[in-house]
Design an enzyme around this catalytic site. Structure first.
Site, PDB file in Angstrom:
ATOM      1  N   GLU A  40       4.872   0.708   5.833  1.00  0.00           N
ATOM      2  CA  GLU A  40       5.889   1.633   5.386  1.00  0.00           C
ATOM      3  C   GLU A  40       6.087   2.644   6.520  1.00  0.00           C
ATOM      4  O   GLU A  40       5.110   3.241   6.973  1.00  0.00           O
ATOM      5  CB  GLU A  40       5.425   2.353   4.104  1.00  0.00           C
ATOM      6  N   ARG A 270     -10.134  -3.307   2.769  1.00  0.00           N
ATOM      7  CA  ARG A 270      -9.571  -2.442   3.791  1.00  0.00           C
ATOM      8  C   ARG A 270     -10.682  -1.896   4.674  1.00  0.00           C
ATOM      9  O   ARG A 270     -11.845  -1.849   4.286  1.00  0.00           O
ATOM     10  CB  ARG A 270      -8.749  -1.314   3.178  1.00  0.00           C
ATOM     11  N   LYS A 280      -2.028   7.610   5.864  1.00  0.00           N
ATOM     12  CA  LYS A 280      -0.948   8.298   6.572  1.00  0.00           C
ATOM     13  C   LYS A 280      -0.679   9.649   5.940  1.00  0.00           C
ATOM     14  O   LYS A 280      -0.383  10.620   6.638  1.00  0.00           O
ATOM     15  CB  LYS A 280       0.318   7.444   6.538  1.00  0.00           C
TER      16      LYS A 280
HETATM   17  P1  ATP Z   1      -1.689   4.434   4.117  1.00  0.00           P
HETATM   18  O1  ATP Z   1      -2.211   4.927   2.815  1.00  0.00           O
HETATM   19  O2  ATP Z   1      -2.527   4.793   5.279  1.00  0.00           O
HETATM   20  O3  ATP Z   1      -0.254   4.777   4.304  1.00  0.00           O
HETATM   21  P2  ATP Z   1      -0.838   1.913   3.306  1.00  0.00           P
HETATM   22  O4  ATP Z   1      -1.598   0.725   2.872  1.00  0.00           O
HETATM   23  O5  ATP Z   1      -0.024   2.617   2.301  1.00  0.00           O
HETATM   24  O6  ATP Z   1      -1.830   2.876   4.028  1.00  0.00           O
HETATM   25  P3  ATP Z   1       1.206   0.564   4.684  1.00  0.00           P
HETATM   26  O7  ATP Z   1       2.077   1.059   5.748  1.00  0.00           O
HETATM   27  O8  ATP Z   1       1.795   0.274   3.368  1.00  0.00           O
HETATM   28  O9  ATP Z   1       0.051   1.609   4.548  1.00  0.00           O
HETATM   29  O10 ATP Z   1       0.331  -0.667   5.177  1.00  0.00           O
HETATM   30  C1  ATP Z   1       0.755  -1.700   5.999  1.00  0.00           C
HETATM   31  C2  ATP Z   1      -0.298  -2.771   5.969  1.00  0.00           C
HETATM   32  O11 ATP Z   1      -1.511  -2.273   6.502  1.00  0.00           O
HETATM   33  C3  ATP Z   1      -0.586  -3.197   4.540  1.00  0.00           C
HETATM   34  O12 ATP Z   1      -0.645  -4.606   4.492  1.00  0.00           O
HETATM   35  C4  ATP Z   1      -1.903  -2.561   4.243  1.00  0.00           C
HETATM   36  O13 ATP Z   1      -2.632  -3.296   3.325  1.00  0.00           O
HETATM   37  C5  ATP Z   1      -2.576  -2.536   5.615  1.00  0.00           C
HETATM   38  N1  ATP Z   1      -3.569  -1.475   5.687  1.00  0.00           N
HETATM   39  C6  ATP Z   1      -3.383  -0.171   5.472  1.00  0.00           C
HETATM   40  N2  ATP Z   1      -4.533   0.514   5.579  1.00  0.00           N
HETATM   41  C7  ATP Z   1      -5.495  -0.396   5.873  1.00  0.00           C
HETATM   42  C8  ATP Z   1      -6.906  -0.330   6.118  1.00  0.00           C
HETATM   43  N3  ATP Z   1      -7.565   0.819   6.066  1.00  0.00           N
HETATM   44  N4  ATP Z   1      -7.547  -1.473   6.415  1.00  0.00           N
HETATM   45  C9  ATP Z   1      -6.886  -2.633   6.477  1.00  0.00           C
HETATM   46  N5  ATP Z   1      -5.575  -2.778   6.257  1.00  0.00           N
HETATM   47  C10 ATP Z   1      -4.873  -1.674   5.965  1.00  0.00           C
HETATM   48 MG    MG Z   2       1.658   3.147   1.659  1.00  0.00          MG
END
Ligand code: ATP
Ligand code: MG
Length: 569
Positions: A40, A270, A280
């Site tokens: 995102e 994760r 983020k």
């Molecule tokens: P955040 O809460 O940091 O924004 P998110 O999962 O909402 O994390 P996205 O931008 O939606 O962030 O994630 C993009 C991809 O990265 C998704 O497939 C997510 O599962 C993966 N991802 C995010 N954080 C992790 C992590 N700590 N370890 C492994 N994969 C991750």
């Molecule tokens: Mg997210």
């Protein structure tokens, strides 16, 4: 793009690779492997995303397939072009090339059409309950859900209302579109989840064309299926969403919308790192509240911060490979990340000398203007060649390499003691000059000219070796030392009433503005990496100006944190 990633070393397969190999045996996808990385664009990517990138792109490479980069931009209020640009730069820098760049917003029309299809087959309805009422009606794990009074609207009425939602006839929040699944399900995600809501917000790509926006669970699987993704890899918290993922895709009853076979969602654990936060949203708070100087502040866990700090793409890929792919959440020791970069820089970073907290040494038996040019090796590996370094009467050494009243087993400089200057000669401290406050400001030493090049011909034992810089040749620069940004192993694991920000380390940045660096470092270019003898690995910062270099310490040679008691270094 930096050096491209290649197929990793052979090793035992992880469980995702087992699934892919099994699909290849049954020819489920005719040997095709298409994964996607779906960020995102609401912030900068962090090391957890690097793990996901390495996993998704790594599978594409390993199986001769490919990986799409898809921006999951269904939430218009938080998304920005700046984030899109930084994400692309980070993925490229990690060494990966995507097959296609897509945006969930590219599919807004298809998502809308598919929603109309769901309405027509009686699988979606417009609900006038407020979001709060919807929550109440949904119940919880112990309390069965209750049908919305709008659940049994007929298809014609739903279609009319949905079209009018799109046309802007209702205010924000007045109505939503919901999937009609099962209000009694033990899985909360299946209790008639929201598909669309009305939100008058400007979208970074579609502008004001839409004022209804699809929700993640709906948009995500549908986007995968439109693209023909074979294996849709996500993190464990989506495990309970998988039945919903499959349910939406199964509603393409006439096979009009999606490629076949349908994608399969696979969840993995994760990455969590000690002494780090990784979301983020929280990283944004650190920036907004001024705890750090920006998304790329070298103390942050973002990819751009790690890059600025001096991490290499190969070190992050190796780290991701070592962490592996697990089915259960755990906390990875940040020392493993530090190990990965040390291992890389040990082989690749040329050696230099720099004095961070300078103390003047005057070699009394060397004439003023006398200069001995030494040929010093750039690295233990001779292919790195040599450089010329000047030895002169006035030198800088590290203040902490001198002790007026030496402790036991102190092999560095002290009154009357003899040490080796790295690659140069032996010196003995003959006099200690102090200011009126008793502060040591200068050491008067004598050198043994016979030891030029390193050791005395009589073979006398000198244990301590110090790094040094000629005062006449030194360039002054700034060196930034970093410590962990948080003092708690898991900053999110705070006592009730506490806040994760309470565990911020007040000593995470130490700026040494008057470091003395060997002359050649004046020309160091931003991004160049070195080992400063005895101090660690350093990377030239982007704040560097001609003649005024700035360096970030990437990592110390040994783990200084573990040895230190408390926060000091
Ligand atoms: P955040 O809460 O940091 O924004 P998110 O999962 O909402 O994390 P996205 O931008 O939606 O962030 O994630 C993009 C991809 O990265 C998704 O497939 C997510 O599962 C993966 N991802 C995010 N954080 C992790 C992590 N700590 N370890 C492994 N994969 C991750
Ligand atoms: Mg997210």
């Amino acid at each position: 793009m930096s050096e491209p990633a290649t197929t990793p070393e052979p090793r035992a397969l992880n469980f995702i690779e087992d699934i892919i190999e099994a699909d290849r045996v049954t020819e489920k996808h005719q040997g095709r492997v298409l994964t996607r990385f779906p960020p995102e664009p609401n912030g900068y990517l962090h090391i957890g995303h690097a793990k996901s990138i390495c996993l998704n792109f790594g599978l594409g490479i390993r199986y001769g397939g490919a990986t799409n980069l898809r921006f999951d931009d269904t939430n218009p209020t938080k998304e920005e072009q700046e984030y899109v640009d930084s994400i692309k730069a980070d993925v490229e820098w990690l060494g990966f090339a995507w097959k296609a760049e897509f945006y969930a917003s590219d599919y807004f029309q298809t998502l809308y059409d598919f929603a109309e299809h769901l309405i027509q087959i009686g699988k979606a309805y417009v609900c006038d309950l407020s979001e709060e009422q919807i929550r109440e009606y949904r119940g919880n794990f112990f309390k069965p859900g209750q049908d919305s009074p709008y659940r049994n609207r007929d298809a014609a009425e739903n279609l009319d209302l949905f079209r009018r939602m799109r046309a802007g006839e209702f205010p924000d929040g007045a109505r939503v579109l919901r999937a009609k699944i099962d209000m009694q399900s033990g899985n909360m995600n299946l209790r008639d989840p929201l598909m669309y809501r009305i939100r008058r917000a400007h979208h970074h790509r579609t502008g004001d064309a839409w004022l209804i926006y699809p929700l993640y669970d709906y948009a995500h699987g549908v986007s995968d299926a439109i693209e023909g993704i074979t294996h849709s890899i996500c993190t464990l918290e989506f495990e309970d969403h998988r039945p919903l993922y499959d349910w939406f895709l199964a509603q393409d009853t006439e096979e009009k919308f999606f490629q076949r076979p349908l994608p399969r969602q696979i969840e993995f654990a994760r990455l969590n790192l000690t002494y780090t936060v990784m979301s983020k949203r929280r990283l944004l708070l650190l920036v907004q509240e001024g705890h750090v100087q920006g998304w790329d502040d070298p103390r942050m866990s973002t990819i751009s911060a790690l890059r600025r700090r001096g991490f290499t793409p190969a070190s992050l890929r190796n780290f991701a490979e070592r962490v592996g792919v697990a089915k259960r959440d755990s906390l990875t020791d940040v020392a493993l990340l530090e190990h990965a970069i040390r291992e890389d820089l040990e082989k690749t970073a040329p050696r230099r000398m720099a004095v961070l907290r300078p103390l003047k040494v005057v070699i009394t038996n060397m004439a003023e203007g006398e200069t001995h040019w030494l040929e010093l090796a750039n690295h233990p590996d001779p292919v790195f060649g040599t450089r010329k370094v000047a030895l002169t009467r006035e030198l800088w050494i590290e203040a902490e390499d001198f002790m007026d009243v030496p402790a036991k087993k102190w092999f560095r400089l002290a009154p009357g003691a003899e040490v080796r200057l790295k690659g140069a000669c032996l010196i003995r401290c003959e006099d200690v000059i102090k200011d009126t406050n008793g502060q040591v400001i200068e050491l008067r030493c004598a050198w043994d000219p016979a030891s030029l090049g390193g050791d005395a011909p009589d073979g006398r034992k000198v244990k301590g070796t110090l790094h040094w810089v000629s005062a006449a040749h030194a360039v002054e620069g700034e060196v930034r030392l970093y410590d962990r940004l948080f003092t708690a192993e898991d900053p999110m694991d705070v006592a009730e009433g506490g806040d994760w920000r309470d565990t911020l380390n007040p000593h995470s940045l130490d700026v040494l503005a008057e470091a003395k660096l060997e002359a050649g470092l004046a020309e160091a270019q931003p991004g160049e990496r070195f080992q400063f003898e005895r101090l660690g690995y350093f990377c030239t910062d982007q704040d560097t100006k001609p003649g005024a270099p700035v360096f970030n310490r990437t990592v110390a040679l040994k783990d200084s944190w573990a040895r230190a008691e408390g926060l000091g270094k």
